[in-house]
Design a protein around this motif. Structure first.
Motif, PDB file in Angstrom:
ATOM      1  N   HIS A  11       0.853  -1.181   0.000  1.00  0.00           N
ATOM      2  CA  HIS A  11       0.000   0.000   0.000  1.00  0.00           C
ATOM      3  C   HIS A  11       0.894   1.239   0.000  1.00  0.00           C
ATOM      4  N   PRO A  12       0.391   2.372  -0.469  1.00  0.00           N
ATOM      5  CA  PRO A  12       1.196   3.592  -0.454  1.00  0.00           C
ATOM      6  C   PRO A  12       1.461   4.091   0.961  1.00  0.00           C
ATOM      7  N   ILE A  13       2.574   4.773   1.116  1.00  0.00           N
ATOM      8  CA  ILE A  13       2.912   5.407   2.395  1.00  0.00           C
ATOM      9  C   ILE A  13       2.317   6.812   2.350  1.00  0.00           C
ATOM     10  N   ALA A  14       1.044   6.884   2.662  1.00  0.00           N
ATOM     11  CA  ALA A  14       0.297   8.135   2.572  1.00  0.00           C
ATOM     12  C   ALA A  14      -1.008   7.976   3.345  1.00  0.00           C
ATOM     13  N   GLU A  15      -1.566   9.111   3.756  1.00  0.00           N
ATOM     14  CA  GLU A  15      -2.868   9.089   4.417  1.00  0.00           C
ATOM     15  C   GLU A  15      -3.981   8.917   3.386  1.00  0.00           C
ATOM     16  N   PRO A  16      -5.113   8.284   3.767  1.00  0.00           N
ATOM     17  CA  PRO A  16      -5.334   7.560   5.018  1.00  0.00           C
ATOM     18  C   PRO A  16      -4.545   6.257   5.015  1.00  0.00           C
ATOM     19  N   PHE A  17      -3.921   5.944   6.137  1.00  0.00           N
ATOM     20  CA  PHE A  17      -3.013   4.811   6.195  1.00  0.00           C
ATOM     21  C   PHE A  17      -3.768   3.484   6.151  1.00  0.00           C
ATOM     22  N   THR A  25       6.142   4.026   8.919  1.00  0.00           N
ATOM     23  CA  THR A  25       7.118   4.422   7.896  1.00  0.00           C
ATOM     24  C   THR A  25       6.965   5.891   7.550  1.00  0.00           C
ATOM     25  N   PHE A  26       5.740   6.358   7.436  1.00  0.00           N
ATOM     26  CA  PHE A  26       5.466   7.774   7.179  1.00  0.00           C
ATOM     27  C   PHE A  26       6.061   8.638   8.288  1.00  0.00           C
ATOM     28  N   GLN A  27       5.783   8.268   9.516  1.00  0.00           N
ATOM     29  CA  GLN A  27       6.265   9.042  10.664  1.00  0.00           C
ATOM     30  C   GLN A  27       7.787   9.069  10.721  1.00  0.00           C
ATOM     31  N   LEU A  28       8.400   7.933  10.483  1.00  0.00           N
ATOM     32  CA  LEU A  28       9.854   7.842  10.535  1.00  0.00           C
ATOM     33  C   LEU A  28      10.488   8.743   9.485  1.00  0.00           C
ATOM     34  N   ALA A  29      10.006   8.661   8.243  1.00  0.00           N
ATOM     35  CA  ALA A  29      10.563   9.478   7.162  1.00  0.00           C
ATOM     36  C   ALA A  29      10.339  10.964   7.422  1.00  0.00           C
ATOM     37  N   ARG A  30       9.141  11.321   7.844  1.00  0.00           N
ATOM     38  CA  ARG A  30       8.810  12.731   8.059  1.00  0.00           C
ATOM     39  C   ARG A  30       9.649  13.345   9.164  1.00  0.00           C
ATOM     40  N   ALA A  43       9.355   3.549  -2.159  1.00  0.00           N
ATOM     41  CA  ALA A  43       8.010   3.060  -1.875  1.00  0.00           C
ATOM     42  C   ALA A  43       7.208   2.991  -3.165  1.00  0.00           C
ATOM     43  N   SER A  44       5.920   2.696  -3.055  1.00  0.00           N
ATOM     44  CA  SER A  44       5.069   2.600  -4.238  1.00  0.00           C
ATOM     45  C   SER A  44       4.679   3.985  -4.746  1.00  0.00           C
ATOM     46  N   VAL A  45       4.151   4.020  -5.964  1.00  0.00           N
ATOM     47  CA  VAL A  45       4.026   5.279  -6.695  1.00  0.00           C
ATOM     48  C   VAL A  45       3.089   6.301  -6.065  1.00  0.00           C
ATOM     49  N   LYS A  46       2.086   5.864  -5.325  1.00  0.00           N
ATOM     50  CA  LYS A  46       1.106   6.795  -4.766  1.00  0.00           C
ATOM     51  C   LYS A  46       1.479   7.271  -3.366  1.00  0.00           C
ATOM     52  N   SER A  47       2.686   7.000  -2.930  1.00  0.00           N
ATOM     53  CA  SER A  47       3.130   7.454  -1.612  1.00  0.00           C
ATOM     54  C   SER A  47       3.331   8.964  -1.606  1.00  0.00           C
ATOM     55  N   ASP A  48       3.396   9.528  -0.417  1.00  0.00           N
ATOM     56  CA  ASP A  48       3.485  10.982  -0.247  1.00  0.00           C
ATOM     57  C   ASP A  48       4.800  11.518  -0.807  1.00  0.00           C
ATOM     58  N   PRO A  49       4.751  12.399  -1.811  1.00  0.00           N
ATOM     59  CA  PRO A  49       5.992  12.925  -2.400  1.00  0.00           C
ATOM     60  C   PRO A  49       6.792  13.803  -1.448  1.00  0.00           C
ATOM     61  N   ASP A  50       6.151  14.337  -0.409  1.00  0.00           N
ATOM     62  CA  ASP A  50       6.860  15.197   0.538  1.00  0.00           C
ATOM     63  C   ASP A  50       7.821  14.435   1.437  1.00  0.00           C
ATOM     64  N   LEU A  51       7.818  13.108   1.327  1.00  0.00           N
ATOM     65  CA  LEU A  51       8.712  12.293   2.141  1.00  0.00           C
ATOM     66  C   LEU A  51      10.030  11.999   1.434  1.00  0.00           C
ATOM     67  N   GLY A  52      10.280  12.642   0.299  1.00  0.00           N
ATOM     68  CA  GLY A  52      11.483  12.344  -0.476  1.00  0.00           C
ATOM     69  C   GLY A  52      11.303  11.082  -1.294  1.00  0.00           C
ATOM     70  N   LEU A  53      10.131  10.920  -1.867  1.00  0.00           N
ATOM     71  CA  LEU A  53       9.758   9.679  -2.531  1.00  0.00           C
ATOM     72  C   LEU A  53      10.586   9.405  -3.785  1.00  0.00           C
ATOM     73  N   GLU A  54      11.062   8.177  -3.880  1.00  0.00           N
ATOM     74  CA  GLU A  54      11.602   7.627  -5.115  1.00  0.00           C
ATOM     75  C   GLU A  54      10.815   6.346  -5.377  1.00  0.00           C
ATOM     76  N   ALA A  55       9.838   6.433  -6.257  1.00  0.00           N
ATOM     77  CA  ALA A  55       8.926   5.311  -6.479  1.00  0.00           C
ATOM     78  C   ALA A  55       9.662   4.175  -7.179  1.00  0.00           C
TER      79      ALA A  55
END
Length: 385
Positions: A11-17, A25-30, A43-55
């Protein structure tokens, strides 16, 4: 530090979890980014881009594949995504890699990359992950458990380098004094058989208070056969809620019912309820007895709805301020990040020493961020056997 975080891909690392692992994982990265670290989240493509995402992959949840070969498709998507990532890390410039994937490839390939890796164990041993851990090189691969319960379950495979409990942002789960107008109980989490929602619904009916339910229904058959027949005027399903709405729902409850049918590795939902000042009534399984104490929760006989109902009645008498204090004492995200920064620094130092002196063997210090729990409060049913 330059930190790469490997996520799982269901699943994506994004809300709603979708669940606790996504939230962790979201909390740790943020929070690592907030402390000034250079963080990349794989992470997967729909994860939060503000976390430094590299899909590195689209989601691999079986339900989203939608084919009879779903499990095979998901398996190979994950396999190739992690294999490509681990091969690419051989030439990447990170100080440390944090592995939250639950997949065997990152752990089994830990000794192929030039930087140390820290794997957090969020589950009991299962064959694929256990085999990967056994294959990994202990000199540059540190293991962290999220609870003493997990530590004990992995002891036959390998000793852990640290126990770092999962933490939550206490500011996002604000304390709410109880309002008498519309008393209700709350249950939330993934709606799957191992979470035991049907037993919580039975317990709430015995208590005589309405139960409000939130979370993603991941198992359609279980929801149809066990949950829908129990819904009605005194049991209402609110759906999969956004974070702010969920915090309001939790905080307004008289008590939180936690009904796991397996040994929970940690129990973020318990920490979140305590942060809102909501007493916990829970089956005594896994790490839950490590989180609640006699001032914040009451434990029940696992699998027994009647015992859970008795625990709920007792929990409703507890001081909500003591519940909030318990969350501050052991569930703080700040304390969690302190622990991860410490293990990262230790692993980097240990690998530098290994590089400078290949014959040296520096043992990792045993790091516990909270002591093993003493006996927890039992419900009357448990106290009398």
């Amino acid at each position: 530090m330059r930190i790469g975080i490997i996520s799982h891909l269901k699943h994506p690392i994004a809300e709603p979890f979708a669940g606790g692992l996504e939230m962790h994982t979201f909390q740790l990265a943020r929070m690592l980014r907030q402390r000034g670290h250079d963080v990349t989240l794989f992470a997967s493509v729909k994860s939060d881009p503000d976390l430094g995402l590299e899909a590195i992959c689209s989601e691999t949840a079986i339900a989203e594949v939608g084919l009879s070969e779903a499990s095979d498709i998901a398996f190979f998507r994950e396999h190739h995504a992690y294999l490509s990532l681990m091969n690419s890390l051989r030439t990447r410039d990170f100080d440390v890699i944090q592995n939250n994937s639950l997949h065997y490839l990152p752990v089994s390939m830990a000794d192929t990359i030039p930087m140390p890796m820290v794997t957090t164990l969020h589950t009991p041993p299962f064959c694929w992950l256990e085999s990967g851990v056994r294959l990994s090189d202990t000199r540059n691969h540190g293991l962290v458990g999220v609870s003493h319960s997990i530590e004990r379950q992995w002891a036959h495979v390998r000793s852990l380098d640290a126990v770092i409990p999962n933490g939550i942002d206490l500011n996002k789960f604000g304390f709410q004094p109880f309002a008498d107008a519309y008393p209700y109980l709350v249950w939330y989490g993934r709606i799957v058989p191992e979470k035991g929602l049907h037993l919580a619904m039975d317990a709430a009916r015995q208590v005589g208070l309405p139960l409000r339910i939130a979370g993603p229904a991941h198992d359609e058959t279980y929801f149809r056969d066990e949950i829908q027949p129990r819904l009605g005027g005194d049991a209402r399903y609110e759906g999969h809620m956004a974070h702010a709405d969920l915090a309001d729902l939790i905080g307004g409850a008289r008590a939180f019912l936690c009904s796991p049918m397996w040994d929970e590795p940690y129990g973020l939902v318990v920490a979140e309820a305590l942060a809102c000042g909501v007493p916990v009534a829970a089956f005594a399984r896994g790490a839950i007895p490590e989180i609640v104490d006699s001032h914040s929760g009451v434990l029940a006989t696992p699998g027994d709805a009647g015992s859970l109902a008795m625990a709920t009645l007792a929990a409703m008498q507890l001081d909500r301020r003591a519940c909030r204090a318990r969350a501050f004492a052991i569930c703080s995200a700040e304390k969690m990040i302190d622990g991860y920064e410490a293990i990262y620094a230790h692993m980097i130092h240990r690998m530098q020493e290994q590089t400078a002196s290949p014959l040296s063997r520096v043992a990792a210090p045993r790091d516990e961020l909270y002591p093993a729990p003493s006996a927890s409060t039992l419900s009357p049913a448990m106290a009398h056997g």
